[in-house]
Motif scaffolding. Structure first.
Motif, PDB file in Angstrom:
ATOM      1  N   VAL A 129      68.416 -37.338  44.887  1.00 57.23           N
ATOM      2  CA  VAL A 129      67.395 -38.044  45.142  1.00 57.23           C
ATOM      3  C   VAL A 129      66.323 -37.069  45.536  1.00 57.23           C
ATOM      4  O   VAL A 129      65.122 -37.361  45.076  1.00 57.23           O
ATOM      5  N   PRO A 130      66.510 -35.785  46.505  1.00 56.21           N
ATOM      6  CA  PRO A 130      65.322 -34.886  46.558  1.00 56.21           C
ATOM      7  C   PRO A 130      64.820 -34.364  45.466  1.00 56.21           C
ATOM      8  O   PRO A 130      63.589 -34.177  45.123  1.00 56.21           O
ATOM      9  N   VAL A 131      65.709 -34.226  44.323  1.00 55.42           N
ATOM     10  CA  VAL A 131      65.204 -33.508  43.150  1.00 55.42           C
ATOM     11  C   VAL A 131      64.409 -34.741  42.255  1.00 55.42           C
ATOM     12  O   VAL A 131      63.268 -34.444  41.752  1.00 55.42           O
ATOM     13  N   SER A 132      65.005 -35.900  42.259  1.00 57.66           N
ATOM     14  CA  SER A 132      64.009 -36.937  41.697  1.00 57.66           C
ATOM     15  C   SER A 132      62.827 -37.191  42.299  1.00 57.66           C
ATOM     16  O   SER A 132      61.889 -37.490  41.641  1.00 57.66           O
ATOM     17  N   ALA A 133      62.811 -37.053  43.626  1.00 55.74           N
ATOM     18  CA  ALA A 133      61.483 -37.201  44.403  1.00 55.74           C
ATOM     19  C   ALA A 133      60.590 -36.343  43.835  1.00 55.74           C
ATOM     20  O   ALA A 133      59.469 -36.444  43.691  1.00 55.74           O
ATOM     21  N   GLY A 134      61.057 -35.156  43.657  1.00 50.82           N
ATOM     22  CA  GLY A 134      60.182 -33.839  43.214  1.00 50.82           C
ATOM     23  C   GLY A 134      59.619 -34.134  41.684  1.00 50.82           C
ATOM     24  O   GLY A 134      58.370 -34.035  41.548  1.00 50.82           O
ATOM     25  N   THR A 135      60.299 -34.676  41.026  1.00 53.30           N
ATOM     26  CA  THR A 135      59.971 -35.022  39.577  1.00 53.30           C
ATOM     27  C   THR A 135      59.051 -36.206  39.528  1.00 53.30           C
ATOM     28  O   THR A 135      58.215 -36.372  38.736  1.00 53.30           O
ATOM     29  N   SER A 136      58.995 -37.135  40.472  1.00 50.44           N
ATOM     30  CA  SER A 136      58.386 -38.286  40.554  1.00 50.44           C
ATOM     31  C   SER A 136      56.931 -38.129  40.856  1.00 50.44           C
ATOM     32  O   SER A 136      56.115 -39.101  40.689  1.00 50.44           O
ATOM     33  N   GLY A 137      56.473 -37.003  41.611  1.00 54.20           N
ATOM     34  CA  GLY A 137      55.030 -36.741  42.004  1.00 54.20           C
ATOM     35  C   GLY A 137      54.937 -37.264  43.363  1.00 54.20           C
ATOM     36  O   GLY A 137      53.977 -37.634  43.835  1.00 54.20           O
ATOM     37  N   LEU A 138      56.004 -37.847  44.188  1.00 51.24           N
ATOM     38  CA  LEU A 138      56.174 -38.215  45.747  1.00 51.24           C
ATOM     39  C   LEU A 138      55.327 -37.323  46.291  1.00 51.24           C
ATOM     40  O   LEU A 138      55.504 -35.912  46.341  1.00 51.24           O
ATOM     41  N   GLY A 139      54.405 -37.565  47.322  1.00 49.89           N
ATOM     42  CA  GLY A 139      53.751 -36.761  48.377  1.00 49.89           C
ATOM     43  C   GLY A 139      55.022 -36.083  49.124  1.00 49.89           C
ATOM     44  O   GLY A 139      55.937 -36.392  49.665  1.00 49.89           O
ATOM     45  N   TYR A 140      54.412 -34.539  49.262  1.00 50.59           N
ATOM     46  CA  TYR A 140      55.502 -33.735  49.881  1.00 50.59           C
ATOM     47  C   TYR A 140      55.821 -34.164  51.320  1.00 50.59           C
ATOM     48  O   TYR A 140      56.741 -34.341  51.931  1.00 50.59           O
ATOM     49  N   TRP A 141      54.493 -34.403  52.082  1.00 53.15           N
ATOM     50  CA  TRP A 141      54.805 -34.579  53.548  1.00 53.15           C
ATOM     51  C   TRP A 141      55.356 -35.864  53.656  1.00 53.15           C
ATOM     52  O   TRP A 141      55.981 -35.749  54.883  1.00 53.15           O
ATOM     53  N   ARG A 142      55.112 -36.949  53.057  1.00 54.77           N
ATOM     54  CA  ARG A 142      55.942 -38.111  53.273  1.00 54.77           C
ATOM     55  C   ARG A 142      57.359 -38.008  52.940  1.00 54.77           C
ATOM     56  O   ARG A 142      58.085 -38.287  53.756  1.00 54.77           O
ATOM     57  N   PHE A 143      57.714 -37.128  51.769  1.00 53.89           N
ATOM     58  CA  PHE A 143      59.030 -36.938  51.710  1.00 53.89           C
ATOM     59  C   PHE A 143      59.821 -36.017  53.064  1.00 53.89           C
ATOM     60  O   PHE A 143      60.908 -36.258  53.096  1.00 53.89           O
TER      61      PHE A 143
END
Length: 224
Positions: A129-143
């Motif tokens: 999921v963290p990798v998928s979050a990186g590919t999705s363009g999710l904001g880093y600070w929220r992540f």
């Protein structure tokens, strides 16, 4: 002393800094894509947590484990941001299982940032999921904020379970004496058997799902 006391004494006899370091390294390995399928981080955490005997050690181990888990999440996030959708085609994802990657992506699309928290408690998916979050363009600070909260909750839960299990095992051993080894052995075997059955059932269900979807498509086309 019997087997349980000997084992817990052996774990508890390790220098605490070494025990914390090894446990943190196992968790970091499990939570880092490319290593997660090799390192038994969660199992190692539960075993090490059985050596916890006081609240101070509980918090030190929990926070160290949480920090290592967050570092693993960050490595995955930035790898996802760096390589994008190409991650799905890598050998790392192939070894973990493409179906798990697809599941991680579905969770992220459905739950958004909440998937980062929920995935922390799910084997294999918590690595992807963290990798998928990186590919999705999710904001880093929220992540990052969600990763910290999820990792802290996960580590405290598992350290607490390990601590309680170690204390309970010693209590049962005290009550039953020599018979405790047999009783605990039976319980361990029963637990392993149940875990294997659940794992096989879950995999069978996951493997059957794509086949069912493929079977539905021709039916829908004929109906159209």
């Amino acid at each position: 002393m019997s087997f349980v006391s000997d084992f817990l004494a052996m774990i508890g006899g390790l220098p605490r800094p070494l025990l914390i370091l090894v446990t943190g390294a196992l968790v970091l390995g499990e939570c880092t894509i490319g290593l997660g399928f090799l390192v038994p981080g969660e199992s190692g955490l539960l075993v090490a947590s059985a050596a916890v005997t006081d609240i101070g050690f509980f918090f030190v181990l929990s926070l160290t484990v949480a920090l290592c888990a967050v570092i693993g999440d960050n490595i995955g996030f930035f790898l996802g941001r760096r390589y994008g959708a190409r991650v799905r085609e890598t050998r790392m994802v192939a070894k973990l299982g493409v179906r798990h990657w697809d599941r991680a992506c579905r969770m992220l699309r459905r739950y958004g940032i909440g998937a980062v928290f929920v995935a922390r408690f799910l084997p294999v998916v918590r690595t992807l999921v963290p990798v998928s979050a990186g590919t999705s363009g999710l904001g880093y600070w929220r992540f990052l904020a969600t990763s910290v909260v999820g990792a802290t909750a996960w580590s405290m839960l598992h350290v607490g379970i390990g601590w309680a299990a170690g204390t309970s095992a010693k209590y049962v051993e005290h009550l039953l004496g020599r018979a405790s080894g047999i009783v605990l052995g039976v319980l361990v075997l029963a637990g392993i058997g149940f875990w294997l059955w659940r794992r096989r059932s879950r995999r069978a269900a996951e493997d059957a799902a794509p086949a069912a979807e493929q079977a539905e498509e021709p039916a829908q086309q004929r109906a159209a």
